[in-house]
Every structure is written in structure tokens, then in C-alpha cells.
Design an enzyme around this catalytic site. Structure first.
Site, PDB file in Angstrom:
ATOM      1  N   TRP A 109       0.762  -1.269   0.133  1.00  0.00           N
ATOM      2  CA  TRP A 109       0.143  -0.057   0.225  1.00  0.00           C
ATOM      3  C   TRP A 109       0.774   1.173  -0.064  1.00  0.00           C
ATOM      4  O   TRP A 109       1.856   1.293   0.581  1.00  0.00           O
ATOM      5  CB  TRP A 109      -0.959   0.046   1.089  1.00  0.00           C
ATOM      6  CG  TRP A 109      -1.726   1.216   1.439  1.00  0.00           C
ATOM      7  CD1 TRP A 109      -2.578   1.996   0.584  1.00  0.00           C
ATOM      8  CD2 TRP A 109      -1.348   2.372   2.249  1.00  0.00           C
ATOM      9  NE1 TRP A 109      -3.084   3.024   1.038  1.00  0.00           N
ATOM     10  CE2 TRP A 109      -2.292   3.413   2.062  1.00  0.00           C
ATOM     11  CE3 TRP A 109      -0.453   2.531   3.192  1.00  0.00           C
ATOM     12  CZ2 TRP A 109      -2.291   4.655   2.701  1.00  0.00           C
ATOM     13  CZ3 TRP A 109      -0.456   3.649   4.037  1.00  0.00           C
ATOM     14  CH2 TRP A 109      -1.313   4.798   3.856  1.00  0.00           C
ATOM     15  N   ASP A 153     -15.108  12.838  -2.753  1.00  0.00           N
ATOM     16  CA  ASP A 153     -14.569  11.550  -2.207  1.00  0.00           C
ATOM     17  C   ASP A 153     -15.342  11.060  -1.175  1.00  0.00           C
ATOM     18  O   ASP A 153     -16.427  11.430  -0.910  1.00  0.00           O
ATOM     19  CB  ASP A 153     -12.969  11.778  -2.104  1.00  0.00           C
ATOM     20  CG  ASP A 153     -12.251  10.471  -2.264  1.00  0.00           C
ATOM     21  OD1 ASP A 153     -12.364   9.501  -1.423  1.00  0.00           O
ATOM     22  OD2 ASP A 153     -11.471  10.337  -3.349  1.00  0.00           O
ATOM     23  N   ASP A 154     -14.868  10.163  -0.602  1.00  0.00           N
ATOM     24  CA  ASP A 154     -15.542   9.376   0.383  1.00  0.00           C
ATOM     25  C   ASP A 154     -16.278  10.142   1.408  1.00  0.00           C
ATOM     26  O   ASP A 154     -15.612  10.960   1.977  1.00  0.00           O
ATOM     27  CB  ASP A 154     -14.345   8.520   1.194  1.00  0.00           C
ATOM     28  CG  ASP A 154     -14.966   7.317   2.098  1.00  0.00           C
ATOM     29  OD1 ASP A 154     -16.258   7.246   1.987  1.00  0.00           O
ATOM     30  OD2 ASP A 154     -14.212   6.507   2.631  1.00  0.00           O
ATOM     31  N   ARG A 177     -10.400  -2.242   7.540  1.00  0.00           N
ATOM     32  CA  ARG A 177     -10.853  -1.238   7.398  1.00  0.00           C
ATOM     33  C   ARG A 177     -12.134  -1.031   8.049  1.00  0.00           C
ATOM     34  O   ARG A 177     -12.942  -0.423   7.301  1.00  0.00           O
ATOM     35  CB  ARG A 177     -10.602  -0.250   6.161  1.00  0.00           C
ATOM     36  CG  ARG A 177     -10.509   1.181   6.323  1.00  0.00           C
ATOM     37  CD  ARG A 177     -10.560   1.877   4.871  1.00  0.00           C
ATOM     38  NE  ARG A 177     -10.594   3.192   4.990  1.00  0.00           N
ATOM     39  CZ  ARG A 177     -10.904   4.083   4.071  1.00  0.00           C
ATOM     40  NH1 ARG A 177     -11.435   4.033   3.003  1.00  0.00           N
ATOM     41  NH2 ARG A 177     -10.546   5.450   4.541  1.00  0.00           N
ATOM     42  N   LYS A 232     -15.187   7.608  -9.180  1.00  0.00           N
ATOM     43  CA  LYS A 232     -13.986   7.009  -8.605  1.00  0.00           C
ATOM     44  C   LYS A 232     -14.143   5.726  -8.013  1.00  0.00           C
ATOM     45  O   LYS A 232     -15.178   5.784  -6.967  1.00  0.00           O
ATOM     46  CB  LYS A 232     -13.276   8.178  -7.783  1.00  0.00           C
ATOM     47  CG  LYS A 232     -12.072   7.463  -7.148  1.00  0.00           C
ATOM     48  CD  LYS A 232     -11.221   8.337  -6.082  1.00  0.00           C
ATOM     49  CE  LYS A 232     -10.134   7.935  -5.468  1.00  0.00           C
ATOM     50  NZ  LYS A 232      -9.559   8.794  -4.498  1.00  0.00           N
ATOM     51  N   TRP A 233     -13.955   4.682  -8.516  1.00  0.00           N
ATOM     52  CA  TRP A 233     -14.600   3.342  -8.110  1.00  0.00           C
ATOM     53  C   TRP A 233     -13.709   2.500  -7.192  1.00  0.00           C
ATOM     54  O   TRP A 233     -12.590   1.949  -7.612  1.00  0.00           O
ATOM     55  CB  TRP A 233     -14.922   2.368  -9.123  1.00  0.00           C
ATOM     56  CG  TRP A 233     -15.425   0.958  -8.849  1.00  0.00           C
ATOM     57  CD1 TRP A 233     -14.915   0.008  -8.142  1.00  0.00           C
ATOM     58  CD2 TRP A 233     -16.777   0.798  -9.185  1.00  0.00           C
ATOM     59  NE1 TRP A 233     -15.664  -1.019  -7.955  1.00  0.00           N
ATOM     60  CE2 TRP A 233     -16.852  -0.780  -8.546  1.00  0.00           C
ATOM     61  CE3 TRP A 233     -17.861   1.278  -9.833  1.00  0.00           C
ATOM     62  CZ2 TRP A 233     -18.139  -1.367  -8.767  1.00  0.00           C
ATOM     63  CZ3 TRP A 233     -19.138   0.462  -9.901  1.00  0.00           C
ATOM     64  CH2 TRP A 233     -19.123  -0.747  -9.412  1.00  0.00           C
ATOM     65  N   ASP A 234     -13.721   2.758  -5.886  1.00  0.00           N
ATOM     66  CA  ASP A 234     -12.558   2.303  -4.954  1.00  0.00           C
ATOM     67  C   ASP A 234     -13.005   0.994  -4.305  1.00  0.00           C
ATOM     68  O   ASP A 234     -14.034   0.380  -4.349  1.00  0.00           O
ATOM     69  CB  ASP A 234     -12.471   3.231  -3.820  1.00  0.00           C
ATOM     70  CG  ASP A 234     -11.359   3.532  -2.897  1.00  0.00           C
ATOM     71  OD1 ASP A 234     -10.543   2.762  -3.152  1.00  0.00           O
ATOM     72  OD2 ASP A 234     -11.201   4.490  -2.284  1.00  0.00           O
ATOM     73  N   MET A 235     -12.267   0.281  -3.673  1.00  0.00           N
ATOM     74  CA  MET A 235     -11.974  -0.989  -3.303  1.00  0.00           C
ATOM     75  C   MET A 235     -10.823  -1.035  -2.237  1.00  0.00           C
ATOM     76  O   MET A 235      -9.499  -1.201  -2.674  1.00  0.00           O
ATOM     77  CB  MET A 235     -11.740  -2.056  -4.441  1.00  0.00           C
ATOM     78  CG  MET A 235     -12.265  -3.398  -4.177  1.00  0.00           C
ATOM     79  SD  MET A 235     -11.136  -4.447  -3.205  1.00  0.00           S
ATOM     80  CE  MET A 235     -11.888  -6.098  -3.223  1.00  0.00           C
ATOM     81  N   ASN A 236     -11.361  -1.110  -1.006  1.00  0.00           N
ATOM     82  CA  ASN A 236     -10.255  -0.929  -0.035  1.00  0.00           C
ATOM     83  C   ASN A 236      -9.719  -2.078   1.261  1.00  0.00           C
ATOM     84  O   ASN A 236      -9.482  -1.627   2.141  1.00  0.00           O
ATOM     85  CB  ASN A 236     -10.662   0.499   0.991  1.00  0.00           C
ATOM     86  CG  ASN A 236     -10.490   1.666   0.139  1.00  0.00           C
ATOM     87  OD1 ASN A 236      -9.365   1.879  -0.286  1.00  0.00           O
ATOM     88  ND2 ASN A 236     -11.465   2.428   0.309  1.00  0.00           N
ATOM     89  N   ASP A 249      -1.653   5.871  -2.955  1.00  0.00           N
ATOM     90  CA  ASP A 249      -2.417   6.694  -2.034  1.00  0.00           C
ATOM     91  C   ASP A 249      -1.092   7.407  -1.692  1.00  0.00           C
ATOM     92  O   ASP A 249      -1.232   8.381  -1.055  1.00  0.00           O
ATOM     93  CB  ASP A 249      -2.886   5.982  -0.941  1.00  0.00           C
ATOM     94  CG  ASP A 249      -4.151   5.821  -1.112  1.00  0.00           C
ATOM     95  OD1 ASP A 249      -4.672   6.026  -1.918  1.00  0.00           O
ATOM     96  OD2 ASP A 249      -4.940   5.110  -0.158  1.00  0.00           O
TER      97      ASP A 249
HETATM   98  C1  DGJ Z   1      -8.667   5.024  -0.836  1.00  0.00           C
HETATM   99  C2  DGJ Z   1      -8.118   5.837  -1.757  1.00  0.00           C
HETATM  100  O1  DGJ Z   1      -6.959   5.535  -2.399  1.00  0.00           O
HETATM  101  C3  DGJ Z   1      -8.114   7.289  -1.580  1.00  0.00           C
HETATM  102  O2  DGJ Z   1      -7.669   8.142  -2.648  1.00  0.00           O
HETATM  103  C4  DGJ Z   1      -9.539   7.812  -1.201  1.00  0.00           C
HETATM  104  O3  DGJ Z   1     -10.552   7.498  -1.977  1.00  0.00           O
HETATM  105  C5  DGJ Z   1      -9.890   6.754   0.109  1.00  0.00           C
HETATM  106  N1  DGJ Z   1      -9.738   5.674  -0.177  1.00  0.00           N
HETATM  107  C6  DGJ Z   1     -11.201   6.987   0.638  1.00  0.00           C
HETATM  108  O4  DGJ Z   1     -11.617   6.202   1.710  1.00  0.00           O
END
Ligand code: DGJ
Length: 776
Positions: free
Chosen positions: A196, A363-364, A440, A473-477, A540
């Protein structure tokens, strides 16, 4: 172009050839992959490894047809185990009758119009497709080897489809997309490793006898090891020597293996990771493996890179985004994290507009009870205490300011504290009656289930229909854990099939929305995602200097237009490093540049530089996003040099980047690739300005009175004036730049300053604009 005489297959592109044949035993023998060659009357003998001496303990494949041929000692086009090949093989199957032993023999071929895979992304606009059929007569199992030929990009895309025509169920325990057997030539392996916020670190290692593999087991392609890798001759350089590059059009668990045996044959193979993979195929069912991408260049790393870049730009990303200039976004994440309201984000957007931003991305934190990362994920109702006018109200206000509007989603996860989870606890990925592990504070939604796919399609679709949204922006954390007990061997792949259905449906329904992939930065940066989303948030880590390493890694396999890169504030949130504003800008320019900051928090000097540099970016955006990319210096010792060049070769931008400065620096040469030798070019440095505070006590050398470098007077002056940087401008022929390069002005050596001195400082950089002088 595909040439065949029914048993020999020669796949030719503009620069490469790929040759194999079916021999008298029915095995497919690989003959050649490299620089373009011609065959005399389809005779492959001059190219192929001769199996005329049987090695000691070898197992002979079929004595009745060839008493010298052992699968272990020849390059095979598609291998299988238990018939004499003791290397790693791309497939491992099992059924109740034959156990692990299968025997696939050539069973014809077809040259046809390229066709799409049913559930997996397929690169588009291939020139031709070859399908070669292999069959195990006893078990009644077929293999279809598919080859897509991309002539201009010099790419062969390969996969295998397994078809069970037998009565018995077939278990697939390993199904990689290909194997490629090469004769070793002192090869090295280049892989891209990371984690990461520190993705894509180049690793180069010699290939010695034994097996080396990289893989992902996280459920996504992962930042641990990108599926892209290279095999290069040890002596290959940036612009010379043999380089093979490989990638996979897949976003889930993957495996890449290279195995060098004692007979000097190198096996390369890649595909879906067999880790926790066990797929059942009933009579009549087919199993598709993802397409793998193979290329070769005799023009070193840059040559192989260009093939991959052209291929991705023209055959992977959705056609409507080919060569479509990408907007400058302002994203509020690092400016506010989840602590925002409508007034605050509108003020961020408004200020950014002045600095050239064209699209505001929220964003989020805009939905449900999402005030931190403990709650709300999975819900789609707008948080009206933050956004009293809803998304459509916010979008209208953003549009009124003359900007487009974009929105962040993380549709594949759910917080246990959410309406979605309370209503559908069974939708989260969990293992039977065990307590699942969180990442998370969230769980993964089970995208292998149709109802979950439909929930996402419906809800994301509704949001996109109910407000004017031009960017997603399609995120996946989080990585996937606690996979279900039922059909566990199919879970990871079915999740991917589900994901591709979801993003395929949404991107077709909203073809004008620009989708950006993201998975905590580059945790899912791959050609599978790029088949739907033309760009991906690359990391990030937004520190300009760190991004040099990260983007250098990406550039090996992925073009600038796919790499989302933002200018953020300093000190950087990730490292607390203060990278100069010019470098933050110059690095992001070699990708899809955006902003991720609050301009209110920049210094006056930084804001002034942003105004100047965004102008340079916009004037050169096309060549920066879509030009041919070259690395002019391997980023190893203190120096990175990047170049982009327009397709007509008349327009180029070169970036020079340094790490830590040294006294008595060496001469720096501005060289290029690919300019027209006989064409005159004008070379200009992008004008630089210096903050007088950067000179510390030296300021007293030019002041009439002694001043405190940290005192009010210097602060006062520094807000009002800057010192101009060096002036450098040349007119010269393309061949001078290509063959030698311009020797630039000397760097600062503590001995004085004038307009002939380049003051770079630590983590400094310069941009040079090179334009054809049309009058000459
Ligand atoms: C991870 C992304 O990489 C960030 O840019 C941001 O959108 C956060 N998630 C939001 O939770």
C-alpha cells in the site's frame, strides 16, 4: 497476419513473429518468439530445438511415432503433466477415471474473426484470431488455444478454454492462460513489487536453475506483485537488446512462474492463481481463462514498453476513451478527508477552478452515517447534514462554477454498521458460522452472488441517473478473507466474473461517464480493470518524489493516460516530506494530472507556480497523456529522465528529476529518442522561479543591510517577489538531440548565481519543451 499450412502456425505482426507446429506425435512444439522472421515453405527446423538425442532418464512421449521425443526436453506450446514433462505446467485436471493424467493431441485449427470471451474482458480490434484445438480422446476433454494478433502493437494475446465433452465431471485444479518455452540466453527477470502506498518497485534478478514465482492471493491483482513482468537479456538496455514483456487481463488472484531447467529451457507461464482454486466442469461446460498479453522487442525496455502502451491505449481501454483528453480533476480527499460540508467543498472547487481544475470529485463520506470509516459503507442515501441540497444540488452548484462533477463509490464493501448489512447480513463474504475478520472496519460484499451484483448495479445506476455525474472513482479498500465454505474453490474467480458483470453493465449504461479505478491506490492496477475503466488512481502516496519510483514502475507496462496522478500539498501526508511544488507538478504531468489539496493552504509562491505550470500542462496535455513514452535513464542513481513524443515526432517534453544534490555535480545532458534527425527543433526550459527564502543566510550577499533570513523582512519580500531561474533555449537538429544531446547549463555549486546556473535543490526537477521549428 496468421500463416498456416495446417500444421505450422506463424503469427506475424509488424515487428515480431511467433511460430509453433504440431508434430507427428500430435504434440504442439514451440519454435520461435522474437524479431520478425520468414519461413521457407513452412519449414520450422532451422528455428526449433532438435529432439534427436534422448537424455538419460527421460520419458518418451509416444515411442510408436518418435522414439527420441521427450516432453521434458523440447519447448512446448501448451504443456500438461504426467506424460513426461516434469516442469511446472499450465494446467492440472482431474476426473474420477483418469485421475491427473490427460493427454492432449492436436485436433485441428481455425482462423477466424476475433470473438469475445463470455465472462472475461477481451481486448478489442484484433486483426485476426487463431484457435488451435487439442483433444484428449479418452476423457473427451478439449482445449482451445486462442491467439489474438495485434499487428501494429506487436502483441500476441493468448488464452486457453477448457471444454468438458466427457460424461464425468472434470475438476480444474490449475488453469493458467499459457506457457511459453524459450531457449535461455542469460535472461533476467524484472518484476514489480510493493505494498500500500509504495507500489511498483522494480526488482531485477538473474534467472538461475529453479523456479521463481510471483503471485497475488488477496482476491485482487494486488500491490504486492503486479501481473506485469519482463524477461530481458542481461545485456539489454533501455533502447537495445532482447526484452519480452508479459501481462494478464485479469484483476483477481494471479500467478506468474518462470522455471529454468537443466537443459537450458526457460518456461514462462501465468494466469489465475491455483491457490484455493478448484473448479468443477460438468459435461458440456466451458471454462475460460483470462487473456495473457505477450510482446517482444529487440529495442530494449523502451521498445517493449511502447508495444504494451500502444496495446493498452488502442485495444484494452474502452474505445470511446482512446486518445480522449482527460480532465484536470480536483479531489477533496487529502483536503478534507471525511470532514466536509457543501460550503467547504464548493469553496475548494471554486479555488481550484482558478488553477485550471475542470472537474470536482467528491470523495468518501457523502452517504449514510459515513463520518469516519466505521459506518455507512453499502448505503447510498446522501448524508444531508453534510450536503443539504443532495448530490444533484451539489452537482448543479459545481456546474454553475463551470466545472464538471464526479463522485467516489466503494460498491464492493459493506460496514457491519450500515443499513445494507442490517438488511442483508448474508451478502457479506463470511465463512459459515465463524466471526469474519474486518479490514478497514468493513466486509466484502459477495459479488459472486447475482443479487449482490444487481444491488450494486441498481444503486450505483440510480445515483448516476439522479444527478449530473460525469466521473466516478470506483474504490476497493480491503483484501478478501474468510471466503465461504460452499464452492470455496470457485469463489475467487466467480467474484471476478461478478465484478466484470457489474462494471461491464454500468460502463455500458453510462458510456459518457469517465470511470477511474482505485483500490487504496494501486491495489488493483491491471488490464482487467482497464478494460472497463480507462484510468486508475495509481497510489495513495501523492508525494511527488515518491511518485517517481511508483510511476517509473507503472510506465514499464502501462501508458501515461491510465495513471492518475495528483498534485498534493507539502509536507506530504504520507512522508511529511516537502517536495518542491515544481516537482510535484512535473511528475504528475507525466500521467493524468489532477489536484488533491485546498489551494487556500498553499503558499503564495506555490500558488503562483501552479498557475504557470497548469498552463504548460494544458498546452502539452495531448503529448503528455498519449505520446510515446521513453525512459532516458534507468532511475537508479539519483536521476530520472522521462520523455514523451507525439506521433508525428514534432513535439516532445522531457522531464529531468533528481533526488539528493551533490556538490560539484556532473554535466547534465538533455538527450532524446525518436526525433526526426533532419528536423530542426527549438528546445526551451519551462521557466523556473526561486523563492528567496530557499537561499537562507546567503540572501545577505545581495542585501544592502544584514537581514535575518527567518525574519519578517525576508518573509515580507518572499511573498512579493521571486528570483528568476536559469534561461536555457537552443535550436538544434533532431540528430544532435538523439545522438548526443544538449549539454545543459551547470548546476549550482555555491559559487554564485546568474541566469546560466541551474538551481535544482533536493528533489528538484526541470521540464524541457522540444518543438519542431517548422520554418526549417
Ligand atoms: C482509498 C483511496 O485510494 C483514497 O484516494 C480515498 O478515496 C480513500 N480510499 C477514501 O476512503
Amino acid at each position: 497476419m496468421i500463416k498456416t499450412n495446417e500444421s505450422v502456425f506463424a503469427l506475424n505482426t509488424e515487428k515480431i513473429s511467433y511460430v509453433f507446429h504440431a508434430d507427428k506425435t500430435g504434440l504442439l512444439i514451440h519454435d520461435y518468439f522474437g524479431k520478425k522472421v520468414d519461413l521457407v515453405d513452412f519449414d520450422t527446423k532451422p528455428l526449433s530445438v532438435k529432439a534427436s538425442v534422448l537424455k538419460g532418464t527421460s520419458v518418451i512421449y509416444d515411442t510408436s511415432k518418435d522414439d527420441q521425443l521427450s516432453m521434458d526436453s523440447v519447448p512446448l506450446e501448451f504443456s500438461f503433466p504426467h506424460k513426461g514433462d516434469f516442469r511446472s505446467t499450465p494446467i492440472l485436471l482431474r476426473n474420477e477415471k483418469y485421475g491427473y493424467v490427460f493427454d492432449f493431441k492436436f485436433d485441428g485449427h481455425e482462423v477466424r474473426e476475433p470473438q469475445k470471451l463470455e465472462g472475461l474482458p477481451t481486448p478489442h480490434n484484433a486483426n485476426e484470431e487463431l484457435v488451435v484445438y487439442l483433444k484428449d480422446e479418452k476423457a473427451n476433454v478439449k482445449l482451445e488455444l486462442h491467439y489474438l494478433v495485434f499487428e501494429q502493437a506487436n502483441i500476441i494475446a493468448r488464452n486457453v478454454v477448457i471444454v468438458n465433452e466427457g460424461e464425468l465431471d472434470l475438476e480444474i485444479l490449475k488453469a493458467l492462460s499459457y506457457n511459453l518455452d524459450l531457449v535461455n540466453r542469460n535472461f533476467e527477470l524484472v518484476t514489480l513489487a510493493g505494498g500500500w502506498a509504495s507500489e511498483m518497485n522494480k526488482q531485477i534478478q538473474p534467472i538461475v536453475e529453479g523456479k521463481y514465482s510471483i503471485e497475488s492471493r488477496t482476491g485482487n491483482s494486488s500491490a504486492k506483485f503486479n501481473p506485469f513482468f519482463m524477461i530481458k537479456e542481461k545485456t539489454a538496455t533501455l533502447d537495445n537488446g532482447d526484452v519480452y514483456s508479459f501481462n494478464l487481463i485479469y484483476s483477481g488472484n494471479h500467478l506468474e512462474e518462470v522455471e529454468l531447467g537443466h537443459y537450458d529451457l526457460l518456461r514462462v507461464e501465468a494466469g489465475i492463481n491455483p491457490f484455493c482454486f478448484d473448479y468443477k466442469l460438468k459435461k458440456g461446460e466451458r471454462f475460460e481463462t483470462p487473456f495473457a498479453v505477450l510482446t517482444y522487442s529487440d529495442q530494449g525496455i523502451n521498445g517493449a514498453r511502447l508495444n504494451m502502451h500502444h496495446f493498452t491505449n488502442n485495444h484494452v481501454i474502452p474505445s470511446q476513451w482512446n486518445n480522449t483528453i482527460r480532465p484536470v480533476v480536483i479531489n477533496n480527499w487529502e483536503a478534507t478527508y471525511m470532514k466536509f460540508n457543501e460550503r467547504k467543498v464548493l469553496s475548494i472547487a471554486k479555488k481550484a477552478k482558478k488553477y485550471g481544475a475542470e472537474l470536482f470529485v467528491l470523495d468518501d463520506g457523502w452517504f449514510g452515517a459515513r463520518n469516519d470509516d466505521h459506518a455507512g459503507l453499502g448505503d447510498y442515501d446522501v448524508n444531508t447534514s453534510k450536503l443539504p441540497h443532495g448530490l444533484s444540488g451539489l452537482s448543479k452548484r459545481v456546474h454553475k462554477k463551470g466545472m464538471k462533477f464526479g463522485l467516489w463509490f466503494e460498491p464492493e464493501s459493506v460496514n457491519p454498521d450500515s443499513e445494507c448489512f442490517r438488511a442483508h447480513p448474508d451478502w457479506a463474504v463470511t465463512n459459515v458460522d465463524r466471526e469474519p475478520s474486518l479490514g478497514r472496519n468493513q466486509l466484502i460484499l459477495d459479488l459472486s452472488k447475482k443479487e449482490v451484483q444487481d444491488y450494486i448495479i441498481e444503486n450505483v445506476g440510480n445515483v448516476l441517473s439522479n444527478a449530473k455525474i460525469e466521473f466516478v472513482k470506483w474504490d476497493m479498500n480491503r483484501n478478501i478473507s474468510d471466503i465461504p465454505g460452499l464452492n470455496c474453490g470457485e469463489f475467487y474467480h466467480r467474484y471476478m466474473l461478478g465484478l466484470y458483470r457489474v462494471i461491464g453493465t454500468l460502463t455500458s449504461k453510462f458510456p459518457d461517464v469517465l470511470f477511474e479505478g482505485c483500490a487504496s491506490g494501486g491495489n488493483r492496477f491491471d488490464l482487467g480493470i482497464l478494460s472497463y475503466f480507462p484510468q486508475i488512481w495509481a497510489s495513495d502516496d501523492t508525494d511527488g518524489h515518491e511518485r517517481l519510483t511508483i510511476q517509473s514502475g507503472y510506465f514499464l507496462g502501462y501508458p501515461q493516460s491510465t495513471i492518475s496522478a495528483h498534485v498534493s500539498s507539502a509536507p506530504s501526508h504520507q512522508l511529511l516530506r516537502t517536495t518542491p511544488i515544481d516537482t510535484r507538478f512535473n511528475v504528475a504531468m507525466f500521467g493524468v494530472l489532477g489536484y488533491e489539496l485546498n489551494f487556500k493552504e498553499l503558499t503564495k509562491f506555490e500558488r503562483k507556480r501552479c498557475l504557470a505550470l497548469i498552463d504548460v500542462y494544458k498546452k502539452n496535455r495531448e503529448v503528455l497523456q498519449f505520446g510515446d513514452f521513453y525512459e532516458l535513464d534507468s532511475y537508479t542513481d539519483n536521476f530520472a529522465k522521462w520523455q514523451v513524443l507525439s506521433s508525428d515526432k514534432k513535439d516532445s517534453v522531457v522531464g529531468h528529476f533528481v533526488t539528493l544534490q551533490k556538490t560539484n555535480p556532473k554535466e547534465t545532458i538533455l538527450n532524446t529518442y525518436g526525433l526526426i534527425d533532419e528536423q530542426q527543433y527549438k528546445v526551451d526550459v519551462v521557466p523556473v522561479e526561486h523563492n528567496i527564502k530557499d537561499f537562507g543566510g546567503l540572501i545577505n550577499m545581495i542585501m544592502p543591510i544584514h537581514v535575518n533570513p527567518n525574519g519578517w523582512l525576508v518573509n515580507f519580500i518572499s511573498k512579493r517577489m521571486t528570483l528568476p531561474g536559469e534561461k536555457e533555449s537552443y535550436v538544434t537538429y533532431g540528430n544532435a538531440l538523439n545522438n548526443k544531446g544538449v549539454i545543459l547549463n551547470p548546476e549550482w555549486t555555491a559559487s554564485g548565481m546568474n541566469e546560466g546556473v541551474r538551481i535544482l535543490k533536493d528533489f528538484g526537477s526541470r521540464l524541457y519543451l522540444i518543438k519542431a521549428n517548422e520554418t526549417h
